[in-house]
Each structure stands twice: as structure tokens, then as C-alpha cells.
Design a protein around this motif. Structure first.
Motif, PDB file in Angstrom:
ATOM      1  N   THR A   1      12.527  14.056 -55.004  1.00 25.96           N
ATOM      2  CA  THR A   1      11.870  14.945 -54.059  1.00 25.96           C
ATOM      3  C   THR A   1      10.844  14.215 -53.206  1.00 25.96           C
ATOM      4  N   GLY A   2      10.586  12.940 -53.488  1.00 29.23           N
ATOM      5  CA  GLY A   2       9.692  12.157 -52.655  1.00 29.23           C
ATOM      6  C   GLY A   2      10.424  11.369 -51.583  1.00 29.23           C
ATOM      7  N   LEU A   3      11.730  11.550 -51.524  1.00 26.55           N
ATOM      8  CA  LEU A   3      12.547  10.831 -50.548  1.00 26.55           C
ATOM      9  C   LEU A   3      12.182  11.168 -49.111  1.00 26.55           C
ATOM     10  N   VAL A   4      12.315  10.163 -48.237  1.00 23.81           N
ATOM     11  CA  VAL A   4      12.294  10.392 -46.793  1.00 23.81           C
ATOM     12  C   VAL A   4      13.621   9.866 -46.247  1.00 23.81           C
ATOM     13  N   ILE A   5      14.401  10.751 -45.658  1.00 21.04           N
ATOM     14  CA  ILE A   5      15.673  10.385 -45.048  1.00 21.04           C
ATOM     15  C   ILE A   5      15.529  10.538 -43.545  1.00 21.04           C
ATOM     16  N   ALA A   6      15.690   9.441 -42.823  1.00 22.43           N
ATOM     17  CA  ALA A   6      15.525   9.424 -41.363  1.00 22.43           C
ATOM     18  C   ALA A   6      16.903   9.366 -40.713  1.00 22.43           C
ATOM     19  N   VAL A   7      17.183  10.328 -39.852  1.00 17.79           N
ATOM     20  CA  VAL A   7      18.478  10.377 -39.168  1.00 17.79           C
ATOM     21  C   VAL A   7      18.244  10.392 -37.665  1.00 17.79           C
ATOM     22  N   ASP A   8      18.644   9.317 -37.008  1.00 21.25           N
ATOM     23  CA  ASP A   8      18.563   9.212 -35.556  1.00 21.25           C
ATOM     24  C   ASP A   8      19.974   9.257 -34.983  1.00 21.25           C
ATOM     25  N   GLY A   9      20.057   9.430 -33.663  1.00 20.77           N
ATOM     26  CA  GLY A   9      21.372   9.395 -33.038  1.00 20.77           C
ATOM     27  C   GLY A   9      21.402  10.100 -31.711  1.00 20.77           C
ATOM     28  N   THR A  10      22.564  10.078 -31.120  1.00 20.65           N
ATOM     29  CA  THR A  10      22.767  10.624 -29.787  1.00 20.65           C
ATOM     30  C   THR A  10      22.920  12.145 -29.822  1.00 20.65           C
ATOM     31  N   SER A  11      22.696  12.785 -28.678  1.00 20.12           N
ATOM     32  CA  SER A  11      22.863  14.236 -28.566  1.00 20.12           C
ATOM     33  C   SER A  11      24.311  14.634 -28.848  1.00 20.12           C
ATOM     34  N   GLY A  12      24.491  15.684 -29.640  1.00 22.60           N
ATOM     35  CA  GLY A  12      25.826  16.190 -29.904  1.00 22.60           C
ATOM     36  C   GLY A  12      26.581  15.446 -30.984  1.00 22.60           C
ATOM     37  N   SER A  13      25.907  14.527 -31.670  1.00 23.23           N
ATOM     38  CA  SER A  13      26.601  13.767 -32.714  1.00 23.23           C
ATOM     39  C   SER A  13      26.605  14.491 -34.058  1.00 23.23           C
ATOM     40  N   GLY A  14      25.895  15.617 -34.119  1.00 21.93           N
ATOM     41  CA  GLY A  14      25.888  16.401 -35.351  1.00 21.93           C
ATOM     42  C   GLY A  14      24.655  16.214 -36.202  1.00 21.93           C
ATOM     43  N   LYS A  15      23.563  15.721 -35.620  1.00 18.64           N
ATOM     44  CA  LYS A  15      22.357  15.438 -36.406  1.00 18.64           C
ATOM     45  C   LYS A  15      21.810  16.682 -37.105  1.00 18.64           C
ATOM     46  N   SER A  16      21.659  17.771 -36.350  1.00 15.17           N
ATOM     47  CA  SER A  16      21.022  18.962 -36.923  1.00 15.17           C
ATOM     48  C   SER A  16      21.827  19.531 -38.084  1.00 15.17           C
ATOM     49  N   SER A  17      23.119  19.723 -37.871  1.00 12.82           N
ATOM     50  CA  SER A  17      23.955  20.288 -38.928  1.00 12.82           C
ATOM     51  C   SER A  17      23.989  19.375 -40.141  1.00 12.82           C
ATOM     52  N   THR A  18      24.072  18.070 -39.887  1.00 13.48           N
ATOM     53  CA  THR A  18      24.096  17.109 -40.989  1.00 13.48           C
ATOM     54  C   THR A  18      22.790  17.140 -41.769  1.00 13.48           C
ATOM     55  N   CYS A  19      21.679  17.074 -41.061  1.00 13.42           N
ATOM     56  CA  CYS A  19      20.379  17.010 -41.734  1.00 13.42           C
ATOM     57  C   CYS A  19      20.073  18.278 -42.514  1.00 13.42           C
ATOM     58  N   ARG A  20      20.414  19.418 -41.936  1.00 13.60           N
ATOM     59  CA  ARG A  20      20.176  20.658 -42.653  1.00 13.60           C
ATOM     60  C   ARG A  20      21.048  20.731 -43.911  1.00 13.60           C
ATOM     61  N   GLY A  21      22.296  20.278 -43.788  1.00 17.15           N
ATOM     62  CA  GLY A  21      23.184  20.277 -44.941  1.00 17.15           C
ATOM     63  C   GLY A  21      22.713  19.347 -46.041  1.00 17.15           C
ATOM     64  N   VAL A  22      22.238  18.160 -45.641  1.00 17.53           N
ATOM     65  CA  VAL A  22      21.731  17.192 -46.620  1.00 17.53           C
ATOM     66  C   VAL A  22      20.484  17.741 -47.303  1.00 17.53           C
ATOM     67  N   ALA A  23      19.593  18.328 -46.522  1.00 15.02           N
ATOM     68  CA  ALA A  23      18.355  18.870 -47.086  1.00 15.02           C
ATOM     69  C   ALA A  23      18.658  19.992 -48.090  1.00 15.02           C
ATOM     70  N   GLU A  24      19.591  20.869 -47.733  1.00 12.28           N
ATOM     71  CA  GLU A  24      19.966  21.941 -48.660  1.00 12.28           C
ATOM     72  C   GLU A  24      20.581  21.375 -49.929  1.00 12.28           C
ATOM     73  N   ARG A  25      21.461  20.396 -49.768  1.00 14.23           N
ATOM     74  CA  ARG A  25      22.157  19.813 -50.918  1.00 14.23           C
ATOM     75  C   ARG A  25      21.163  19.154 -51.891  1.00 14.23           C
ATOM     76  N   LEU A  26      20.151  18.502 -51.341  1.00 15.67           N
ATOM     77  CA  LEU A  26      19.216  17.745 -52.174  1.00 15.67           C
ATOM     78  C   LEU A  26      17.929  18.503 -52.487  1.00 15.67           C
ATOM     79  N   GLY A  27      17.804  19.712 -51.964  1.00 14.64           N
ATOM     80  CA  GLY A  27      16.593  20.481 -52.225  1.00 14.64           C
ATOM     81  C   GLY A  27      15.373  19.931 -51.526  1.00 14.64           C
ATOM     82  N   LEU A  28      15.564  19.406 -50.314  1.00 20.20           N
ATOM     83  CA  LEU A  28      14.470  18.803 -49.555  1.00 20.20           C
ATOM     84  C   LEU A  28      14.092  19.668 -48.356  1.00 20.20           C
ATOM     85  N   ARG A  29      12.939  19.354 -47.769  1.00 20.36           N
ATOM     86  CA  ARG A  29      12.546  19.999 -46.523  1.00 20.36           C
ATOM     87  C   ARG A  29      13.302  19.355 -45.355  1.00 20.36           C
ATOM     88  N   TYR A  30      13.190  19.978 -44.192  1.00 21.65           N
ATOM     89  CA  TYR A  30      13.909  19.514 -43.005  1.00 21.65           C
ATOM     90  C   TYR A  30      12.994  19.594 -41.797  1.00 21.65           C
TER      91      TYR A  30
END
Length: 226
Positions: free
Chosen positions: A4-33
Motif C-alpha cells: 500500500t506504500g507503492l507509487v505507480i507512475a503512468v505517463d503516455g500519449t492522449s488516447g493510449s488508455g492511461k485513465s482506464s488502465t490506472c483506475r483498473g490497476v488501482a482497484e485491483r491493488l487497493g490503491l488510490r488514483y
């Protein structure tokens, strides 16, 4: 350190799926977003609402300390509140889309919002998405990802999100923003040192989430918990 102390940084271009990916990862791991792009959009929306010329960098800089911006970090229902008003819908307008790049390029805006982002990140336990997270905001993040996709795939996704917008014009808009953000003098869009590039063009959202979660599982900060 716990997972729960993890920091996951996701950068990238517009439309590459950052938001959906990050929200999914956060839900899966029980992290904030945290969606840092929403903060820049919120700042842009405020400038437009208050009659600030977004192409006048000095005017934008002078006003940049005025709006109160608060980001909700629940991946199931992220919010963005400006001066007490939830503007999650308003910041996705065409007007904001056109104005966000020049506002984001103003150093005073980036300085203020990066400080705000670091306050939200705090002791970790969060997935953060943006364009300069691994390079500027959280250079010591435990996991860094650079998410990309072919321009045509990105345009199709963004057009679908926007209710069937013209794909060709959407693609040109995305590429135009990429050129601006990659070429700006302050915190340009780059793949940061140590970031793992993931091309989402031919991958499902589920597959991309699995890949990022796998990187988190391999992080020394979580390996010690197993």
C-alpha cells in the motif's frame, strides 16, 4: 514497505488508455488514483470561466495561484473540485480541450500543480497518471510505465469516448497536442528513465492492467511482502 506504500507512475500519449488502465490497476491493488491531467484541465476551465487569455502566459501565471483545486482519489469515482464545485464533466468540453496545452505549458501552472500532486501522493499507495509523472512529479516511483498506442487506435478510442466524433479530426487533434506537449520547454512529454513502455494498440484493457499489476508484483517494495 507494504504494497500500500507503492507509487505507480503512468505517463503516455492522449488516447493510449492511461485513465482506464490506472483506475483498473488501482482497484485491483487497493490503491488510490490521481489523474493529474484533470488538474490541468481544471486550471484551464477556471481560466476560461474568469476571462483569462489562455494564450497570454503572463496572465495565466498571474492567476494560477487563485483557484482551489481538490482531486478525489477513489478510482471508482474520481472527482475534481474547483472552488467547491465538482467540474468533472465541464473539464472535458471542446473549449477546454483546445486550451489545456497552452495553460499546461506555463511554468507557474506546472510548479503549483506539481506541488499539489506531490502532496496528494504523500507516502504512496497510489497510481498516478499524466505526462511528466515518472520524469518530474515522482522520479523515484517504484513502478514507471510509458503507455503508447498507434495514432489511429488512439483516435478511435477517443472518438468513441466523445460519442462518435470524427476520427480523422480527432487524430489530428491528438497529434497536435502531442507535438505541443513533447516540445514544451518545461516538463515535456517523455519516456522517463526506468519506465517500461507498453503499447496498447493490440492489447485489451484487461491485458494492459495485468501487465502493470505484474510490474507492481515484481517491485522490490512488494516482493518483500510475499
Amino acid at each position: 514497505m507494504s504494497a500500500t506504500g507503492l507509487v505507480i507512475a503512468v505517463d503516455g500519449t492522449s488516447g493510449s488508455g492511461k485513465s482506464s488502465t490506472c483506475r483498473g490497476v488501482a482497484e485491483r491493488l487497493g490503491l488510490r488514483y490521481l489523474d493529474t491531467g484533470a488538474q490541468y484541465r481544471a486550471m484551464t476551465w477556471w481560466m476560461l470561466q474568469h476571462g483569462v487569455d489562455v494564450d497570454d502566459a503572463a496572465a495565466v501565471a498571474a492567476a494560477s495561484a487563485r483557484p482551489d483545486i481538490v482531486s478525489g482519489t477513489d478510482p471508482r469515482d474520481p472527482t475534481i473540485v474547483v472552488d467547491g464545485r465538482d467540474v468533472s464533466v465541464q473539464i472535458r468540453s471542446d473549449e477546454v480541450n483546445r486550451a489545456v496545452s497552452p495553460v499546461s505549458a506555463v511554468p507557474a501552472v506546472r510548479e503549483r500543480l506539481v506541488a499539489l500532486q506531490r502532496d496528494v501522493v504523500g507516502d504512496g499507495g497510489i497510481v498516478v497518471e499524466g505526462r511528466d509523472i515518472g520524469s518530474v512529479v515522482c522520479p523515484d516511483a517504484h513502478v514507471k510505465v510509458f503507455l503508447t498506442a498507434d495514432p489511429s487506435a488512439r483516435a478511435e478510442r477517443r472518438a468513441a469516448e466523445e460519442g462518435g466524433s470524427d476520427i480523422a479530426s480527432t487524430q489530428e487533434s491528438l497529434l497536435h497536442r502531442d507535438r505541443i506537449d513533447s516540445g514544451r520547454a518545461v516538463a515535456p512529454l517523455v519516456q522517463s528513465d526506468g519506465a517500461v513502455e507498453i503499447d496498447s494498440t493490440h492489447r485489451s484493457l484487461h491485458d494492459v492492467i495485468d501487465l502493470v499489476v505484474g510490474l507492481a508484483d515484481q517491485s522490490p517494495s512488494t516482493a518483500s511482502e510475499r
